[in-house]
Design a protein around this motif. Structure first.
Motif, PDB file in Angstrom:
ATOM      1  N   LYS A  82      32.047  70.004 -31.459  1.00 13.81           N
ATOM      2  CA  LYS A  82      31.916  69.853 -32.824  1.00 13.81           C
ATOM      3  C   LYS A  82      31.698  68.496 -33.441  1.00 13.81           C
ATOM      4  O   LYS A  82      31.484  68.510 -34.819  1.00 13.81           O
ATOM      5  N   ASN A  83      31.371  67.541 -32.770  1.00 11.87           N
ATOM      6  CA  ASN A  83      31.151  66.558 -33.342  1.00 11.87           C
ATOM      7  C   ASN A  83      29.544  66.377 -33.178  1.00 11.87           C
ATOM      8  O   ASN A  83      28.956  64.997 -33.666  1.00 11.87           O
ATOM      9  N   SER A  84      28.897  67.135 -32.891  1.00 11.36           N
ATOM     10  CA  SER A  84      27.434  66.884 -32.835  1.00 11.36           C
ATOM     11  C   SER A  84      26.760  67.271 -34.253  1.00 11.36           C
ATOM     12  O   SER A  84      26.662  68.303 -34.895  1.00 11.36           O
ATOM     13  N   GLU A  85      26.696  65.855 -34.986  1.00 13.45           N
ATOM     14  CA  GLU A  85      26.242  65.903 -36.298  1.00 13.45           C
ATOM     15  C   GLU A  85      24.784  65.301 -36.240  1.00 13.45           C
ATOM     16  O   GLU A  85      24.727  64.462 -35.512  1.00 13.45           O
ATOM     17  N   CYS A  86      24.250  65.609 -37.433  1.00 14.29           N
ATOM     18  CA  CYS A  86      22.862  65.010 -37.673  1.00 14.29           C
ATOM     19  C   CYS A  86      23.370  63.739 -38.754  1.00 14.29           C
ATOM     20  O   CYS A  86      23.381  64.212 -39.902  1.00 14.29           O
ATOM     21  N   PRO A  87      23.073  62.427 -38.188  1.00 17.06           N
ATOM     22  CA  PRO A  87      23.294  61.341 -39.335  1.00 17.06           C
ATOM     23  C   PRO A  87      22.315  61.519 -40.485  1.00 17.06           C
ATOM     24  O   PRO A  87      22.769  61.303 -41.669  1.00 17.06           O
ATOM     25  N   MET A  88      21.099  62.082 -40.272  1.00 15.36           N
ATOM     26  CA  MET A  88      20.233  62.148 -41.606  1.00 15.36           C
ATOM     27  C   MET A  88      20.961  63.069 -42.394  1.00 15.36           C
ATOM     28  O   MET A  88      20.780  62.732 -43.834  1.00 15.36           O
ATOM     29  N   ALA A  89      21.523  64.035 -41.938  1.00 17.62           N
ATOM     30  CA  ALA A  89      22.017  65.154 -43.064  1.00 17.62           C
ATOM     31  C   ALA A  89      23.174  64.441 -43.922  1.00 17.62           C
ATOM     32  O   ALA A  89      23.384  64.823 -45.010  1.00 17.62           O
ATOM     33  N   ASN A  90      23.608  63.670 -43.373  1.00 17.77           N
ATOM     34  CA  ASN A  90      25.008  62.789 -43.980  1.00 17.77           C
ATOM     35  C   ASN A  90      24.456  61.938 -44.870  1.00 17.77           C
ATOM     36  O   ASN A  90      25.224  61.449 -45.759  1.00 17.77           O
ATOM     37  N   MET A  91      23.039  61.569 -44.955  1.00 20.24           N
ATOM     38  CA  MET A  91      22.508  60.448 -45.749  1.00 20.24           C
ATOM     39  C   MET A  91      22.546  61.168 -47.331  1.00 20.24           C
ATOM     40  O   MET A  91      22.222  60.300 -48.107  1.00 20.24           O
ATOM     41  N   LEU A  92      22.526  62.321 -47.450  1.00 23.06           N
ATOM     42  CA  LEU A  92      22.632  63.172 -48.870  1.00 23.06           C
ATOM     43  C   LEU A  92      23.816  63.784 -49.085  1.00 23.06           C
ATOM     44  O   LEU A  92      23.829  64.763 -49.054  1.00 23.06           O
ATOM     45  N   LEU A 111      14.784  70.866 -50.126  1.00 22.83           N
ATOM     46  CA  LEU A 111      15.570  70.173 -49.015  1.00 22.83           C
ATOM     47  C   LEU A 111      15.223  70.530 -47.694  1.00 22.83           C
ATOM     48  O   LEU A 111      14.919  71.763 -47.471  1.00 22.83           O
ATOM     49  N   TYR A 112      15.035  69.423 -46.834  1.00 18.58           N
ATOM     50  CA  TYR A 112      14.916  69.722 -45.217  1.00 18.58           C
ATOM     51  C   TYR A 112      16.047  70.422 -44.686  1.00 18.58           C
ATOM     52  O   TYR A 112      17.159  69.980 -45.388  1.00 18.58           O
ATOM     53  N   VAL A 113      15.816  71.158 -43.870  1.00 21.96           N
ATOM     54  CA  VAL A 113      17.028  71.938 -43.139  1.00 21.96           C
ATOM     55  C   VAL A 113      18.222  71.168 -42.832  1.00 21.96           C
ATOM     56  O   VAL A 113      19.402  71.326 -42.446  1.00 21.96           O
ATOM     57  N   ASN A 114      17.636  69.579 -42.490  1.00 22.10           N
ATOM     58  CA  ASN A 114      18.755  68.654 -42.004  1.00 22.10           C
ATOM     59  C   ASN A 114      19.571  68.222 -43.223  1.00 22.10           C
ATOM     60  O   ASN A 114      19.529  66.963 -43.684  1.00 22.10           O
ATOM     61  N   LYS A 120      22.531  72.353 -49.393  1.00 27.75           N
ATOM     62  CA  LYS A 120      21.519  73.372 -49.234  1.00 27.75           C
ATOM     63  C   LYS A 120      21.834  74.344 -50.591  1.00 27.75           C
ATOM     64  O   LYS A 120      20.807  74.940 -51.197  1.00 27.75           O
ATOM     65  N   ALA A 121      23.291  74.340 -50.796  1.00 28.73           N
ATOM     66  CA  ALA A 121      23.520  75.111 -51.804  1.00 28.73           C
ATOM     67  C   ALA A 121      22.884  74.805 -53.100  1.00 28.73           C
ATOM     68  O   ALA A 121      22.984  75.625 -54.100  1.00 28.73           O
ATOM     69  N   GLU A 122      22.430  73.609 -53.284  1.00 30.24           N
ATOM     70  CA  GLU A 122      21.918  72.948 -54.551  1.00 30.24           C
ATOM     71  C   GLU A 122      20.577  73.110 -54.751  1.00 30.24           C
ATOM     72  O   GLU A 122      19.927  72.669 -55.526  1.00 30.24           O
ATOM     73  N   ALA A 123      19.822  73.539 -53.500  1.00 31.29           N
ATOM     74  CA  ALA A 123      18.491  73.339 -53.620  1.00 31.29           C
ATOM     75  C   ALA A 123      17.641  74.700 -54.117  1.00 31.29           C
ATOM     76  O   ALA A 123      18.328  75.757 -53.963  1.00 31.29           O
ATOM     77  N   ASP A 124      16.437  74.661 -54.436  1.00 27.32           N
ATOM     78  CA  ASP A 124      15.667  75.784 -54.881  1.00 27.32           C
ATOM     79  C   ASP A 124      15.217  76.604 -53.951  1.00 27.32           C
ATOM     80  O   ASP A 124      15.157  77.670 -53.602  1.00 27.32           O
ATOM     81  N   ILE A 125      14.859  75.460 -52.734  1.00 30.53           N
ATOM     82  CA  ILE A 125      14.313  76.129 -51.441  1.00 30.53           C
ATOM     83  C   ILE A 125      14.527  75.211 -50.242  1.00 30.53           C
ATOM     84  O   ILE A 125      14.417  73.899 -50.568  1.00 30.53           O
ATOM     85  N   LEU A 126      14.512  75.547 -49.104  1.00 35.67           N
ATOM     86  CA  LEU A 126      14.714  74.595 -48.028  1.00 35.67           C
ATOM     87  C   LEU A 126      13.289  74.593 -47.341  1.00 35.67           C
ATOM     88  O   LEU A 126      12.376  75.336 -47.504  1.00 35.67           O
ATOM     89  N   LEU A 145      11.867  67.005 -56.131  1.00 36.59           N
ATOM     90  CA  LEU A 145      12.985  66.263 -55.574  1.00 36.59           C
ATOM     91  C   LEU A 145      12.876  66.758 -54.235  1.00 36.59           C
ATOM     92  O   LEU A 145      13.124  67.968 -53.772  1.00 36.59           O
ATOM     93  N   PHE A 146      12.683  65.892 -53.348  1.00 37.17           N
ATOM     94  CA  PHE A 146      12.475  66.255 -51.750  1.00 37.17           C
ATOM     95  C   PHE A 146      13.564  65.258 -50.847  1.00 37.17           C
ATOM     96  O   PHE A 146      13.379  64.000 -51.094  1.00 37.17           O
ATOM     97  N   GLY A 147      14.295  65.760 -49.994  1.00 36.28           N
ATOM     98  CA  GLY A 147      15.347  65.043 -49.367  1.00 36.28           C
ATOM     99  C   GLY A 147      15.804  65.797 -48.027  1.00 36.28           C
ATOM    100  O   GLY A 147      15.568  67.001 -48.013  1.00 36.28           O
ATOM    101  N   PRO A 148      16.438  64.861 -47.168  1.00 36.33           N
ATOM    102  CA  PRO A 148      16.928  63.669 -47.082  1.00 36.33           C
ATOM    103  C   PRO A 148      15.840  62.610 -46.508  1.00 36.33           C
ATOM    104  O   PRO A 148      15.941  61.755 -46.347  1.00 36.33           O
ATOM    105  N   ASP A 149      14.790  63.055 -45.845  1.00 37.79           N
ATOM    106  CA  ASP A 149      13.930  62.291 -45.212  1.00 37.79           C
ATOM    107  C   ASP A 149      12.987  61.617 -45.665  1.00 37.79           C
ATOM    108  O   ASP A 149      11.802  62.441 -46.425  1.00 37.79           O
TER     109      ASP A 149
END
Ligand code: 13P
Ligand code: SF4
Length: 304
Positions: A82-92, A111-114, A120-126, A145-149
């Motif tokens: 359960k600790n397998s997180e993507c640090p990039m996702a946490n940047m937004l 938003l990137y799927v990351n 994700k719930a705030e995005a128009d499209i992934l 607006l494009f994130g987080p990468d």
């Protein structure tokens, strides 16, 4: 030849009628027992298609397992560690995205799927790295607006006539930022006939130097279709493992031996076995968030 632990996992998987999904960055021993291996878009599509198993073990980072959970509210989605997180996702964080949306009320949010489920719930499209340009082009808005990468944002900006605003300004992947121009020149000199493939999470100058800028799934397809014999692989190390397994007649050189995503590597065979055995760790997304995120994911799947 499968080892005893791998055989045990396959037996358990069959008894429980479970499906094992694995991202291309999982180690070879996990790739060998997976029902399906793929990039994040392929895994999203696969997750939306699972009809016949009530249990899915997702060997990938949290945002990928969350996406599977959002698309399969009636199934039990498990993640072995359960600790397998993507640090990039946490940047937004979602608050930062909301602030950006207020600043640019006319912009579409891609938003990137990351990303975390709340974002994700705030995005128009992934989008994923495999379809980001297509997704942006599918929109009526000219301001995005494009994130987080930030590097994927740069990649998209090179190919579209719209204005791309990265959010946050410096979101990045620590693995792909390891690739540098100096190493690329050395590889070109050593393997002049090789195709250099680079993931769009890498820095702009490295992308400009590469022959092909591709998602991990795009790299798999390029190798399968190319008459070339040798390939420099500019992404996480274990894509090379998959490529070597599927194309034993071709030569694959990792652009960097230590381009390892430690977060992906938290999953091990032992943990996959425990996950199946104890049905742990269940990935859940509150329905309120999932409902909004599902719309943005579905919109992407429709465009893809
Ligand atoms: P892909 O969609 O290319 O598999 O990339 C996912 C990822 O996390 C890259 O670091
Ligand atoms: Fe996240 Fe980078 Fe790991 Fe991909 S490689 S999961 S973007 S940290």
């Amino acid at each position: 030849m499968l080892n005893d632990l791998q055989k045990e996992i396959i037996k358990l998987k069959e008894e429980k009628n479970a499906t094992i999904l694995a991202h291309n960055y999982q180690t070879g021993d996990i790739q060998e027992i997976a029902d399906f291996i793929g990039d994040s878009l392929e895994l999203c599509i696969k997750a939306s298609e699972i009809t016949d198993s009530p249990l899915v073990v997702f060997c990938g980072v949290d945002f990928m397992a969350e996406t599977a959970a959002i698309l399969n509210p009636d199934k039990k989605i498990l993640i072995p560690d359960k600790n397998s997180e993507c640090p990039m996702a946490n940047m937004l964080p979602v608050e930062e995205l909301r602030k950006a949306k207020k600043r640019y009320p006319d912009a579409a949010v891609v938003l990137y799927v990351n990303t975390l489920a709340e974002a994700k719930a705030e995005a128009d499209i992934l989008c994923t790295s495999a379809n980001a340009v297509k997704v942006v082009e599918s929109l009526d808005e000219d301001l995005i607006l494009f994130g987080p990468d930030m590097n994927l944002a740069w990649h998209v900006q090179q190919q579209v006539d719209k204005e791309i605003i990265p959010v946050p300004e410096n979101g990045h992947c620590y693995v792909h930022r390891m690739f540098n121009l100096h190493d690329m020149h050395a590889l070109r000199e050593k393997y002049p006939d090789a195709d250099i493939m680079i993931h769009p999470e890498s820095d702009p100058e490295v992308q400009e130097f590469a022959d092909y800028v591709l998602s991990t799934g795009g790299m798999m397809r390029h190798v399968a279709e190319s008459p070339k014999q040798t390939f420099i692989v500019g992404t996480e190390y274990d894509l090379v493992t998959r490529l070597r397994g599927e194309h034993p007649d071709k030569t694959f050189i990792p652009a960097l031996d230590d381009a390892i995503c430690e977060n992906m590597k938290l999953h091990t065979l032992e943990k996959v076995k425990n996950s199946l055995l104890n049905e742990e760790f269940v990935v859940t997304v509150p329905e309120e968030t999932a409902k909004e995120a599902r719309k943005a994911i579905q919109r992407m799947l429709d465009v893809s």
